[in-house]
Write a protein that holds these residues in place. Sequence first.
Motif, PDB file in Angstrom:
ATOM      1  N   TYR A 222      40.699   8.406  52.165  1.00 14.91           N
ATOM      2  CA  TYR A 222      41.874   9.252  52.347  1.00 14.91           C
ATOM      3  C   TYR A 222      42.352   9.818  51.012  1.00 14.91           C
ATOM      4  O   TYR A 222      42.653  11.016  50.891  1.00 14.91           O
ATOM      5  CB  TYR A 222      42.977   8.446  53.020  1.00 14.91           C
ATOM      6  CG  TYR A 222      44.299   9.161  53.160  1.00 14.91           C
ATOM      7  CD1 TYR A 222      44.383  10.395  53.788  1.00 14.91           C
ATOM      8  CD2 TYR A 222      45.473   8.590  52.667  1.00 14.91           C
ATOM      9  CE1 TYR A 222      45.608  11.051  53.923  1.00 14.91           C
ATOM     10  CE2 TYR A 222      46.691   9.231  52.809  1.00 14.91           C
ATOM     11  CZ  TYR A 222      46.750  10.457  53.428  1.00 14.91           C
ATOM     12  OH  TYR A 222      47.957  11.100  53.560  1.00 14.91           O
TER      13      TYR A 222
ATOM     14  N   THR B 263      50.509   9.329  46.291  1.00 14.35           N
ATOM     15  CA  THR B 263      50.077   8.531  47.440  1.00 14.35           C
ATOM     16  C   THR B 263      49.610   7.152  47.006  1.00 14.35           C
ATOM     17  O   THR B 263      49.979   6.140  47.618  1.00 14.35           O
ATOM     18  CB  THR B 263      48.957   9.273  48.188  1.00 14.35           C
ATOM     19  OG1 THR B 263      49.393  10.596  48.515  1.00 14.35           O
ATOM     20  CG2 THR B 263      48.585   8.549  49.467  1.00 14.35           C
TER      21      THR B 263
ATOM     22  N   ASN C 199      42.027   2.782  51.820  1.00 13.07           N
ATOM     23  CA  ASN C 199      42.503   4.165  51.773  1.00 13.07           C
ATOM     24  C   ASN C 199      41.712   5.039  50.800  1.00 13.07           C
ATOM     25  O   ASN C 199      42.133   6.169  50.518  1.00 13.07           O
ATOM     26  CB  ASN C 199      43.985   4.189  51.389  1.00 13.07           C
ATOM     27  CG  ASN C 199      44.885   3.718  52.521  1.00 13.07           C
ATOM     28  OD1 ASN C 199      45.196   4.482  53.433  1.00 13.07           O
ATOM     29  ND2 ASN C 199      45.294   2.463  52.466  1.00 13.07           N
TER      30      ASN C 199
ATOM     31  N   GLU D 230      40.021  12.462  49.961  1.00 13.79           N
ATOM     32  CA  GLU D 230      40.241  13.669  50.759  1.00 13.79           C
ATOM     33  C   GLU D 230      41.418  14.475  50.209  1.00 13.79           C
ATOM     34  O   GLU D 230      41.341  15.703  50.064  1.00 13.79           O
ATOM     35  CB  GLU D 230      40.502  13.290  52.212  1.00 13.79           C
ATOM     36  CG  GLU D 230      40.783  14.461  53.140  1.00 13.79           C
ATOM     37  CD  GLU D 230      41.159  14.022  54.538  1.00 13.79           C
ATOM     38  OE1 GLU D 230      41.647  14.870  55.304  1.00 13.79           O
ATOM     39  OE2 GLU D 230      40.991  12.835  54.865  1.00 13.79           O
ATOM     40  N   LEU D 231      42.506  13.773  49.889  1.00 15.15           N
ATOM     41  CA  LEU D 231      43.652  14.460  49.292  1.00 15.15           C
ATOM     42  C   LEU D 231      43.268  15.101  47.963  1.00 15.15           C
ATOM     43  O   LEU D 231      43.644  16.240  47.667  1.00 15.15           O
ATOM     44  CB  LEU D 231      44.802  13.473  49.076  1.00 15.15           C
ATOM     45  CG  LEU D 231      45.481  12.891  50.306  1.00 15.15           C
ATOM     46  CD1 LEU D 231      46.511  11.842  49.889  1.00 15.15           C
ATOM     47  CD2 LEU D 231      46.142  13.978  51.150  1.00 15.15           C
TER      48      LEU D 231
END
Length: 206
Positions: A23, A192, A20, A26-27
């Motif tokens: 991801y 996250t 991840n 990206e966040l």
Amino acid sequence: MGVDNFVNWLRDAAGSLHDNAAYLTELDSAIGDADHGANMDRGFRAIVALLDETSFETVDELMKKAGMTLVSKVGGASGPLYGTFFLRFGTALAGADLTPATIGEAFTAGVGGILQRGKAELGDKTMYDAWAPALDAYDAAVAGGADLAGALTAAAEAAAKGRDATVPLVARKGRASYLGERSAGHQDPGATSTTLLLESAARTLP
């Protein structure tokens, strides 16, 4: 349950964070420094390297060493915060029997370390927005007679809800707070990665 369970957790978490990493970055690119995924991946790869070359006799020794590794290998805020979490987590388990209650106390101690370093409150759009409901759900599950698997699953599910609830929030801490109202509409990367860690614990610790 013993050291091997916690080794499995750290290895599984490292794999999840690696998978991840893009991801998470990206966040973080939307409201931070665009390095959270890379930092977490690097830190947990260092933990895996430690596990490959070192054996540990006790859980507290293992977790404290993992925490020190994160502090030394990870930049930004996440290294000191997660490093402190694991240091406090390990310290709380020193000499303790490994039960759902004592592991819950270790999670609480670890999150206390995060709060001491980060000074965050619920609703600030930080990792604490995932940790706080996770601790509440874990403790409620244990009080209701749940075993470790049930308590960790409840914690992971609550963390995911807390993570999702960060999307509309306006950040009040960290780099994201510089954006003011523009930080709303974005999921917090720390919340996250916290959820990923707890989902990993639910898979591997029991």
